[in-house]
Motif scaffolding. Structure first.
Motif, PDB file in Angstrom:
ATOM      1  N   VAL A 162     -40.439  39.120 -27.259  1.00  0.00           N
ATOM      2  CA  VAL A 162     -40.049  37.976 -26.427  1.00  0.00           C
ATOM      3  C   VAL A 162     -39.324  38.445 -25.162  1.00  0.00           C
ATOM      4  O   VAL A 162     -39.617  37.978 -24.057  1.00  0.00           O
ATOM      5  N   LEU A 183     -48.701  39.975 -27.780  1.00  0.00           N
ATOM      6  CA  LEU A 183     -48.323  39.090 -28.889  1.00  0.00           C
ATOM      7  C   LEU A 183     -49.089  39.375 -30.175  1.00  0.00           C
ATOM      8  O   LEU A 183     -48.568  39.166 -31.268  1.00  0.00           O
ATOM      9  N   TYR A 243     -40.699  48.992 -26.952  1.00  0.00           N
ATOM     10  CA  TYR A 243     -40.454  47.851 -26.064  1.00  0.00           C
ATOM     11  C   TYR A 243     -40.187  48.312 -24.642  1.00  0.00           C
ATOM     12  O   TYR A 243     -40.573  47.645 -23.680  1.00  0.00           O
ATOM     13  N   VAL A 292     -39.719  40.760 -33.164  1.00  0.00           N
ATOM     14  CA  VAL A 292     -39.827  39.440 -32.531  1.00  0.00           C
ATOM     15  C   VAL A 292     -38.970  39.349 -31.264  1.00  0.00           C
ATOM     16  O   VAL A 292     -39.489  39.017 -30.195  1.00  0.00           O
ATOM     17  N   PRO A 293     -37.669  39.663 -31.337  1.00  0.00           N
ATOM     18  CA  PRO A 293     -36.895  39.560 -30.093  1.00  0.00           C
ATOM     19  C   PRO A 293     -37.345  40.569 -29.044  1.00  0.00           C
ATOM     20  O   PRO A 293     -37.347  40.252 -27.843  1.00  0.00           O
ATOM     21  N   LEU A 303     -41.607  40.225 -22.539  1.00  0.00           N
ATOM     22  CA  LEU A 303     -42.498  39.282 -21.857  1.00  0.00           C
ATOM     23  C   LEU A 303     -41.722  38.375 -20.894  1.00  0.00           C
ATOM     24  O   LEU A 303     -42.277  37.910 -19.899  1.00  0.00           O
ATOM     25  N   ALA A 304     -40.456  38.137 -21.163  1.00  0.00           N
ATOM     26  CA  ALA A 304     -39.667  37.186 -20.375  1.00  0.00           C
ATOM     27  C   ALA A 304     -39.501  37.604 -18.917  1.00  0.00           C
ATOM     28  O   ALA A 304     -39.711  36.794 -18.011  1.00  0.00           O
TER      29      ALA A 304
END
Length: 167
Positions: free
Chosen positions: A146, A75, A53, A142-143, A149-150
């Motif tokens: 997210v 994604l 990440y 998943v987190p 990308l945020a």
């Protein structure tokens, strides 16, 4: 003074700073993303402060217009990478060999899906080596996806010369 030096316009401070703005913005996006991952992990205990990440944060900061930086690629690539690695690990156990197979099958799948995202392959390698089980999908995949990308999406809304997704 030669003719070529005499005709060159002087470099203005604004021009120099404008050239550095992209680098400063990329650094800010990367810093914001990594700090968000760190704070989220500290608050929730979910393991989102992880190499894949952080690598994705760097790609999105440095090359928001690259094919591997599209939201679609991010994604699609992470779930595919993790699911492929989980399946290989389930069949063959975790080892360097099964990790190699998981990585190769992940690269093949991402190429076929036209969803290249190299940092997601690192997630497949982690799953192959550590065998964390299906829980990895919820902690941290998943987190983590997210969150990384945020920040680029939010910074893009500020209209400061950084556009994500590009195009």
């Amino acid at each position: 003074m030669s003719e070529s030096t005499a005709t060159r316009p002087p470099v203005s401070l604004l021009r120099v700073l404008a050239g550095r703005r992209a680098a400063l913005t990329a650094g800010g996006v990367a810093l914001g993303s990594v700090l968000l991952l760190a704070v989220f992990q500290q608050l929730t205990g979910l393991h989102v402060f992880a190499i894949p990440y952080i690598a994705t944060a760097a790609v999105l900061a440095l090359a928001p217009g690259a094919p591997l930086a599209t939201p679609r690629a991010v994604l699609i690539s992470y779930p595919v990478s993790v699911l492929v690695a989980l399946a290989v690990t389930e069949l063959f156990g975790h080892s360097h060999y099964s990790t190699g197979v998981a990585v190769a099958l992940t690269v093949l799948a991402l190429a076929l899906l036209k969803a290249p995202h190299v940092p997601a392959v690192a997630a497949a390698a982690f799953v192959g080596l550590q065998s964390p089980g299906a829980w990895y999908l919820l902690d941290p995949m998943v987190p983590g996806v997210v969150l990384v990308l945020a920040v680029p999406l939010l910074v893009s809304l500020l209209k400061i010369g950084y556009k994500y997704p590009a195009g």
